[in-house]
Write an enzyme that holds these catalytic residues in place. Structure first.
Site, short mmCIF file in Angstrom:
data_model
loop_
_atom_site.label_atom_id
_atom_site.label_comp_id
_atom_site.label_asym_id
_atom_site.label_seq_id
_atom_site.Cartn_x
_atom_site.Cartn_y
_atom_site.Cartn_z
CG ASP A 55 -1.90 1.11 1.26
OD1 ASP A 55 -2.06 1.76 0.21
OD2 ASP A 55 -2.49 1.36 2.31
CB CYS A 108 -5.58 6.52 -2.41
SG CYS A 108 -4.36 7.41 -1.43
#
Length: 352
Positions: A55, A108
């Site tokens: 991530d 993101c």
């Protein structure tokens, strides 16, 4: 659950408490928490993990729909700097993956600089060993055709979550397979004893903590093979026995799960210990109805009728262990010990 080993790395010290809290909330004791740059972690773990999730830190342009203030921090130059960092992290994560394993790279961000360009950096380093696998769970997640044509066809298997199509924050995900072993320039001492496929024979409780818990709770905790009960300060932890070999590693934070806390000479069971061992309790078990269960999860005391069982108990509803609680000396009132993070005034059901 709790098979194999879960290594969770968080390089930012101020976020470690949240990471540990989430692992314990999930009842995970097969864990090793580390804190170091992801690139440096690759010095110790080589061609090893079955699954890797990266991530990656990113510019966050995918969450502008939620927080337009983020736009004041974004710039093309920042995205390019993030790209350089992400390439290094992805190469390191890929190195720790075993051949035949699977890596998920996610951000993101919706920009190609932080996604497709990063994957190009991986392909440049390990071209013949990288397999990009199709993400089929997201519909309409591809790039516009004129932009996608600028990249190798194999990257078309990656996917985005588009805010305007999926009614949520933006994100990118790529699934990467590994076809052979890789090498890393810097190799540090091998921590693999902790990662053995078969549990080793150990004295799981050399200090007899199980007996101390049994004297209080009428059951002797079941300790999984290859694990041990060890005190750490005022806490009692269930951890892999091999973790003791890693205590001096610069990236080591902790291993396993807190199962009790010492206070005034007594070990109080943690919520995760209640979930793990609660079903073994018989004498100090208190069954509660649904209304009482809702009160416990709301953090409110409630009335009970328990004249023969006072003091510390484990509450159950429909044979599901709920929490540790204290019944008043008169046996007519109970106060639960549901952690704040789990409290709610809108409890509608329990999942076993």
């Amino acid at each position: 659950g709790n098979t194999g080993l879960l290594v969770a790395n968080e390089p930012r010290q101020k976020r470690l408490a949240a990471l540990v809290g989430n692992l314990e909330r999930c009842g995970a004791y097969n864990t090793l928490v580390t804190s170091i740059s992801g690139a440096k972690l690759a010095r110790s773990f080589h061609n090893l993990f079955d699954r890797v999730l990266l991530d990656a830190p990113c510019s966050g342009d995918g969450i502008l729909c939620k927080d337009r203030h983020m736009l004041s921090f974004w710039s093309p130059e920042d995205a390019q700097k993030k790209c350089t960092l992400q390439i290094g992290l992805l190469r390191a994560a890929f190195h720790t993956l075993r051949p035949g394993g699977r890596l998920v790279y996610s951000t993101c961000s919706l920009s190609t600089e932080e996604n497709e360009d990063v994957l190009l950096g991986l392909l440049k380093r390990y071209k013949g060993l990288v397999q990009i696998q199709a993400v089929t769970q997201v519909q309409d997640g591809g790039l516009a055709s004129e932009i996608g044509a600028q990249y190798p066809a194999l990257l078309s298997g990656c996917s985005r979550v588009w805010p305007h199509l999926h009614a949520t924050e933006g994100a990118f995900v790529a699934v990467v397979g590994k076809l052979g072993e890789t090498e890393w320039d810097w190799v540090e001492p091998d921590p693999h004893p902790l990662l053995r496929r078969s549990p080793i024979a150990v004295d799981a409780d050399p200090d007899d903590w199980s007996q101390r818990l049994k004297e209080r709770w009428d059951f002797e905790p079941e300790i999984p093979a290859g694990y041990e009960l060890v005190p750490q300060g005022r806490q009692l932890h269930l951890r892999s026995a091999e973790a003791a070999q890693l205590l001096e590693r610069p990236w080591y934070v902790r291993a396993g799960m807190r199962v009790a806390t010492l206070h005034k000479g007594h070990y109080f069971l943690s919520q995760q210990a209640v979930a793990l061992w609660g079903e073994q309790a018989h004498q100090r078990r208190l069954d509660v109805d649904w209304s009482q269960t809702q009160s416990l999860f709301a953090g409110e005391p409630c009335a009970v009728s328990s004249p023969n069982l006072t003091g510390e108990v484990i509450c159950f509803h429909d044979d599901i262990p709920l929490c540790r609680a204290v019944v008043s000396s008169g046996g007519d009132r109970i106060e639960g010990n549901v952690p704040k993070v789990a409290r709610t005034n809108q409890l509608t059901r329990l999942l076993p």
